[in-house]
Design an enzyme around this catalytic site. Sequence first.
Site, PDB file in Angstrom:
ATOM      1  CG  ASP A 126      -1.805   1.145   1.379  1.00 15.98           C
ATOM      2  OD1 ASP A 126      -2.020   1.837   0.373  1.00 15.98           O
ATOM      3  OD2 ASP A 126      -2.310   1.367   2.494  1.00 15.98           O
ATOM      4  CG  ASP A 302      -3.534   4.688  -2.017  1.00 16.50           C
ATOM      5  OD1 ASP A 302      -2.801   3.700  -1.823  1.00 16.50           O
ATOM      6  OD2 ASP A 302      -4.508   4.956  -1.298  1.00 16.50           O
TER       7      ASP A 302
END
Length: 416
Positions: A126, A302
């Site tokens: 992530d 992201d």
Amino acid sequence: MILPATSVALALALVSAAAPAHQPAGVTIPLHKRNTFTTANGTFDRTAAVKNTAKVANKYLQTQINFHKNTGRFMNNRTDAPPLKKVFRHITPRQSEPLSDIEDDTEWTGTIAIGTPPQTFTINFDTGSSDLWVPASSCSSCATHHLYDTTSSSTSQAQSGTFGIEYGDGSTASGPIYTDAVTVAGIVATNQFFSAVTTESAEFADDPTDGILGLAFPNISSLGQPPFFQSAMAQGQVSSGVFSFKLASEGSELFLGGKNSSLYTGALEFHSVSEAAYWQIGGGSAAANGVVAGSGFEAVIDTGTTIMYGDPDQVGTLYGAIPGAQVFDAENGFYSYPCNSPPTVTFSWGGTAWAITPENLNLGETEEGSGQCVGALAGQDVGLGSNVWLLGDSFMKNVYTVFSAVDQTVGFAALA
Ligand SMILES: *[C@@H]1O[C@H](CO)[C@@H](O)[C@H](O)[C@H]1NC(C)=O
Ligand SMILES: *[C@@H]1O[C@H](CO)[C@@H](O)[C@H](O)[C@H]1NC(C)=O
Ligand SMILES: *[C@@H]1O[C@H](CO)[C@@H](O)[C@H](O)[C@H]1NC(C)=O
Ligand SMILES: CC(=O)N[C@H]1CO[C@H](CO)[C@@H](O)[C@@H]1O
């Protein structure tokens, strides 16, 4: 959980085979992802998308709180604290909408090992957060996952404090903090801080991943400690302080310690990170069919988010430039466009206009046979402020993305 001896032996063999005697030139971690917010019928799974949006909003809320705790400052020119109220999912039911439990099938997962001998975990890589956590062997609610057993690792050390995370879809995880050796494709960070969570809410039971490895900067860490990649850099374990992602339906990979030049063509276009917290770059603009609908915004890149979120007014203007576009869900900022004539949506930071392919823009039909497809760009402030857009993998799947922690830049290139 005690790992069977065979899997420990296999993990050891894999780790030692992947760890050369001297510094590697960079290593590849293959990544996998199941499908996202489109049902088997090809329709948009609004329930899953709205639940996931709440989860994303809470990730950004938590990381902004962490930033304030770590630096004493507020992010993105804010003068006040981020709203302390968590966002909970609020789904207005729609007729004949299939309910789904695929909320967690939205993560790019790969394998890591923790401890001596190594215990292996399936992890969500992530770039929008900075902590590592996996479930602990003492967690009675984590049974479907691989569990970290501190007593069977000779390098495990308990640390003070506790870690907790609460997502807006109702899922929570919390537990004590440890340091141990963390290995990703042969790159070892010793004394790496992470949490072994001892409670996990039921929402995690179906999650194909065991935990999360955050790849953003230290100042948004909840543990207030260097994330894995910063530790590996500081310990001289990576050949360069750069990692890169190719996200696609096939052949997705995270490359640690540089970039894989066989995965992109042409020049890389680099942009400076505005603040070493998120992978956030300024001076962005968005256009539909060449009509610019928003400019001068910041954008967070992201891997842990699927949908692209932008300022509600500017996103409305963007869809307004698309013939046949309609509001699909005003509450959540979703729009549809005619499936048979998808618009060309592009993002630019002053160089190339990076286009979203029709496949990556399409989250599925509004309903079977409607001919209207829901766009993967939504008009919603997920809590970062109206001038900050959040570009998830619906954007990243169109480019090769290079993250330089040394230069604090993000680079894009055309996929090979
Ligand atoms: C780079 O990507 C290619 C194509 O996927 C792959 O075959 C190769 O192993 C990768 N290179 C490295 C150094 O991992
Ligand atoms: C974290 O924030 C502090 C205070 O603003 C700053 O001095 C420091 O450089 C930041 N650390 C990193 C790694 O960005
Ligand atoms: C914060 O202010 C700086 C300097 O004026 C500007 O470049 C940047 O875009 C602003 N950030 C946001 C999120 O508006
Ligand atoms: C909502 C909806 O149309 N669901 C249908 C999806 O497709 C399956 C079979 O392909 C049907 O059984 C569902 O009714």
